[in-house]
Design a protein around this motif. Structure first.
Motif, mmCIF file in Angstrom:
data_model
loop_
_atom_site.group_PDB
_atom_site.id
_atom_site.type_symbol
_atom_site.label_atom_id
_atom_site.label_comp_id
_atom_site.label_asym_id
_atom_site.label_seq_id
_atom_site.Cartn_x
_atom_site.Cartn_y
_atom_site.Cartn_z
ATOM 1 N N THR A 75 68.521 89.537 28.924
ATOM 2 C CA THR A 75 67.246 89.222 28.271
ATOM 3 C C THR A 75 66.441 88.256 29.118
ATOM 4 O OG1 THR A 75 68.345 89.421 26.111
ATOM 5 C CG2 THR A 75 66.186 88.336 26.145
ATOM 6 N N SER A 119 66.409 82.917 28.919
ATOM 7 C CA SER A 119 67.018 84.148 29.421
ATOM 8 C C SER A 119 68.478 84.184 29.001
ATOM 9 C CB SER A 119 66.899 84.236 30.942
ATOM 10 O OG SER A 119 67.626 83.177 31.563
ATOM 11 N N LEU A 156 57.691 92.563 40.266
ATOM 12 C CA LEU A 156 57.728 92.138 38.868
ATOM 13 C C LEU A 156 56.337 91.772 38.369
ATOM 14 C CD1 LEU A 156 59.415 91.437 36.364
ATOM 15 C CD2 LEU A 156 59.711 89.134 37.299
ATOM 16 N N ARG A 190 54.261 94.859 37.543
ATOM 17 C CA ARG A 190 54.757 95.590 36.376
ATOM 18 C C ARG A 190 54.473 94.831 35.077
ATOM 19 N NH1 ARG A 190 58.402 99.750 37.769
ATOM 20 N NH2 ARG A 190 58.904 99.830 40.005
ATOM 21 N N LEU A 191 54.682 93.505 35.089
ATOM 22 C CA LEU A 191 54.394 92.721 33.886
ATOM 23 C C LEU A 191 52.892 92.616 33.635
ATOM 24 C CD1 LEU A 191 57.024 89.830 34.036
ATOM 25 C CD2 LEU A 191 57.098 91.959 32.735
ATOM 26 N N ARG A 208 59.137 100.459 31.193
ATOM 27 C CA ARG A 208 60.481 100.312 31.747
ATOM 28 C C ARG A 208 60.415 99.586 33.080
ATOM 29 N NH1 ARG A 208 65.346 103.943 30.206
ATOM 30 N NH2 ARG A 208 64.805 104.523 28.067
ATOM 31 N N LEU A 209 61.426 98.739 33.319
ATOM 32 C CA LEU A 209 61.527 97.989 34.569
ATOM 33 C C LEU A 209 62.892 98.250 35.194
ATOM 34 C CD1 LEU A 209 60.247 94.450 33.423
ATOM 35 C CD2 LEU A 209 58.887 96.369 34.269
ATOM 36 N N ALA A 244 65.543 98.019 32.184
ATOM 37 C CA ALA A 244 65.137 97.127 31.089
ATOM 38 C C ALA A 244 63.847 97.648 30.487
ATOM 39 C CB ALA A 244 64.947 95.704 31.610
ATOM 40 N N ALA A 260 60.351 96.207 28.952
ATOM 41 C CA ALA A 260 59.479 95.041 28.791
ATOM 42 C C ALA A 260 58.504 95.339 27.662
ATOM 43 C CB ALA A 260 58.729 94.747 30.081
ATOM 44 N N HIS A 261 58.549 94.506 26.623
ATOM 45 C CA HIS A 261 57.732 94.753 25.439
ATOM 46 C C HIS A 261 56.753 93.599 25.245
ATOM 47 C CE1 HIS A 261 56.602 96.339 21.560
ATOM 48 N NE2 HIS A 261 57.494 97.298 21.657
ATOM 49 N N VAL A 285 56.074 88.206 26.646
ATOM 50 C CA VAL A 285 56.700 89.483 26.996
ATOM 51 C C VAL A 285 58.205 89.318 26.834
ATOM 52 C CG1 VAL A 285 57.115 91.187 28.793
ATOM 53 C CG2 VAL A 285 54.870 90.106 28.615
ATOM 54 N N VAL A 316 61.680 90.967 27.730
ATOM 55 C CA VAL A 316 62.366 91.937 28.600
ATOM 56 C C VAL A 316 63.776 92.118 28.063
ATOM 57 C CG1 VAL A 316 63.144 92.468 30.926
ATOM 58 C CG2 VAL A 316 60.979 91.253 30.575
#
Length: 594
Positions: A184, A200, A225, A228-229, A240-241, A253, A255-256, A267, A269
């Motif tokens: 996480t 995390s 990263l 993507r974020l 998705r990551l 992972a 990422a929401h 966010v 993850v």
């Protein structure tokens, strides 16, 4: 089964199969329940059509092969001990929701089963094989496990007051449930264009430090990263990551975005377990998990904003209190200096016209001094600086004397003033000055709003409390106004009264003074019929801080006669009548406090 050359298997040709094996096959081949027979020391496998759903891509190659060879991924650690136990004990066994890792869909899959192991005994009593009746419980186990996680997460995050505490709690909870969320990363938005890792779980420390600060406005690599974020935040949509971004090679992972009022506040993850198929229930779990976390984060932001707003209002309130205190002190000094000469001139003056002017000046100064004193008391209460000096007194006698100050005003108004204050069973510990203000405020208020009938002042014992009631037959108070009656600066709109003057802080101060005695004040009212205020003060001293056993020395500030005169003068002013000179008992001496 008929298409297999059994002669090359450890079982040999079918006509040589032991009767116990044939009997077992007749049972499993004609049932819809997944069943399998593991025969002989090599655990050669025979199974029915329903069992093919259990083993997936291992069929049909599993027929006639050793269980050791069919399930190399879990035989030694999981399956073999169960079979050996039944073989050695010759007794049946049952395991429920047993975890097995099976490669049946091209990847190692986490699965759960209920399995019944039944030994198949030969004629000599030895074990020839084991019959297994299998029920897959994977869907139920995963569903219950995820529901427990979501319920626990909701309970743990409820009431959290800061976004940081939400992030830490979520990471701690998900760290316990790595079977569903292997790792996480919880990001918060400290400023536009930036993300900061707030918490995390299961991510190596060095990797977490490397991705702690993410600049969304400075993207150097389109596949990194930050890029993507930035897409997740910009689109407010999950993505998705690759797990490699968090030093988790070979994993993925989700990422929401955590959205509040159309704004992305963070966010989440969530690592995807590679041993769980990407089914709709797994996707739904991530959606509900993100929604739960988003709701907790939104609530924490709301609490934080409300707390900051309350702190700002408290600071404004403190500033207002300091202002009231300072300005009240500044007003009190010149007022007391004015009152002295005015009262002295009034005592020496015989000319009616001149006396009328001096009386007007005296009444106005006394009224203003009363307001200043009230504001000063309110500011002291709000600042926590108003402390009482409590002494045992005859509460009925003091109350009757204070109420009697208004006798002439009630007579002039054509109203009755009934004072029913019989002796109480024991003395009551009060601060005299505070009690005077309580009684004077309540009685003067009753006179102000009463036009016919009268006012009754009573004292009585009520259990372990002394009770004061002030009842009038006045204009009454609307029901919707009652909850606000003791609020500072609140005034009942449209109420019929003898004067529309007033600051709206008298009853608020009364409530504060009553509570400083650890007492209570309540009010009941019926419009056009009247109002009753009830004050209750405990007997004894256990509830008080500063108690004196005998009468205290005279305290600084406005004197008792001056305070009473201010209320009496104001009452006569409402009636439109001021006598040539107040009775000596009501005439205040020059104030002594600056």
């Amino acid at each position: 089964m008929s298409g297999i050359d059994w002669s090359v298997t450890p079982l040999g040709t079918t006509d040589a199969w032991p009767p116990r094996l044939v009997e077992a096959l007749r049972i499993i081949l004609f049932t819809e329940q997944p069943m399998a027979v593991f025969w002989g020391p090599d655990y050669t496998m025979l199974y029915n059509e329903a069992y093919t759903d259990i083993i997936g891509s291992k069929h049909p190659g599993a027929l006639g092969r050793s269980g050791r060879d069919v399930f190399p991924e879990n035989w030694e650690l999981s399956a073999a001990p169960l079979f050996e136990s039944v073989w050695e004990s010759r007794k049946p066994s049952l395991v429920t929701d047993r975890a097995f890792v099976i490669q049946r869909r091209g990847f190692l899959e986490q699965s759960y089963f209920d399995v019944s192991f039944q030994p198949l005994l030969l004629e000599d009593g030895t074990v020839g094989g084991v019959l297994c009746v299998v029920t897959e419980t994977t869907a139920r186990v995963l569903s219950e496990r995820r529901l427990r996680l979501l319920a626990g997460l909701g309970a743990r995050t409820a009431g959290l007051r800061t976004p940081q505490s939400v992030a830490r709690t979520v990471a701690e909870m998900l760290d316990i449930h790595r079977d569903d969320v292997p790792f996480t990363a919880f990001y918060l938005v400290p400023a536009p264009g930036r993300l900061r890792l707030a918490a995390s779980a299961a991510i190596p420390a060095e990797a977490a430090e490397a991705v702690r600060e993410v600049r969304l406005d400075r993207i150097e690599e389109t596949t990194g990263l930050a890029a993507r974020l930035a897409a997740v935040v910009g689109d407010a949509a999950p993505a998705r990551l690759p797990g490699a971004l968090f030093s988790m090679p070979g994993e993925e992972a989700l990422a929401h975005p955590l959205v509040r009022s159309d704004t992305v506040e963070g966010v989440l993850v969530m690592g995807i377990n590679p041993r769980l198929p990407a089914t709709a229930p797994y996707q739904d779990f991530f959606e509900v998990l993100a929604a739960t976390v988003g709701a907790a984060l939104s609530a924490a932001h709301t609490q934080q904003e409300q707390r900051r707003r309350a702190e700002s209002l408290a600071e404004l309130d403190r500033a207002k209190t300091v202002f009231f205190s300072n300005i009240s002190h500044e007003f009190r000094t010149p007022l007391t200096l004015i009152l002295g000469p005015v009262q002295q001139a009034l005592a020496d003056e015989d000319r009616p016209a001149r006396r009328s002017q001096l009386e007007l000046a005296e009444r106005s100064a006394l009224r203003l001094l009363k307001l200043v004193n009230t504001l000063l008391d309110v500011s002291r209460v709000e600042a926590g600086r108003l402390k009482g000096t409590f002494e045992p007194v005859d509460l009925s006698r003091i109350t009757a004397e204070l109420a009697a100050i208004f006798r002439s005003s009630f007579d002039l108004a054509g109203l009755t003033l009934e004072v029913d204050c019989p002796p109480l069973p024991e003395p009551v510990h009060i601060d005299r000055e505070m009690w005077e203000k309580i009684v004077l405020n309540l009685v003067s208020n009753a006179l102000k709003f009463t036009f016919t009938g009268g006012v009754t002042v009573r004292t009585a014992a009520a259990g372990r409390h002394a009770r004061l009631t002030v009842n009038d037959t006045g204009s009454g108070i609307p029901r919707e106004e009652l909850p606000h009656l003791f609020e500072r600066f609140h005034r009942v709109r449209g109420a019929r009264s003898r004067s529309h003057e007033g600051s709206g802080i008298g009853l608020a101060l009364v409530k504060d003074l009553v509570e400083l005695h650890s007492g209570t004040i309540t009010v009941t009212s019926v419009p056009a019929r009247g109002t009753e205020f009830t004050v209750e003060i405990p007997f004894g001293t256990a509830h008080l801080e500063d108690v004196r056993g005998e009468a205290p020395s005279v305290r600084g500030g406005t004197g008792e006669a001056e305070r009473a005169a201010a209320y009496a003068q104001e009452a006569r002013h409402w009636l439109g009548t001021a006598p040539p000179g107040p009775p000596e008992a009501e005439r205040p001496a020059a104030a002594s406090e600056g």
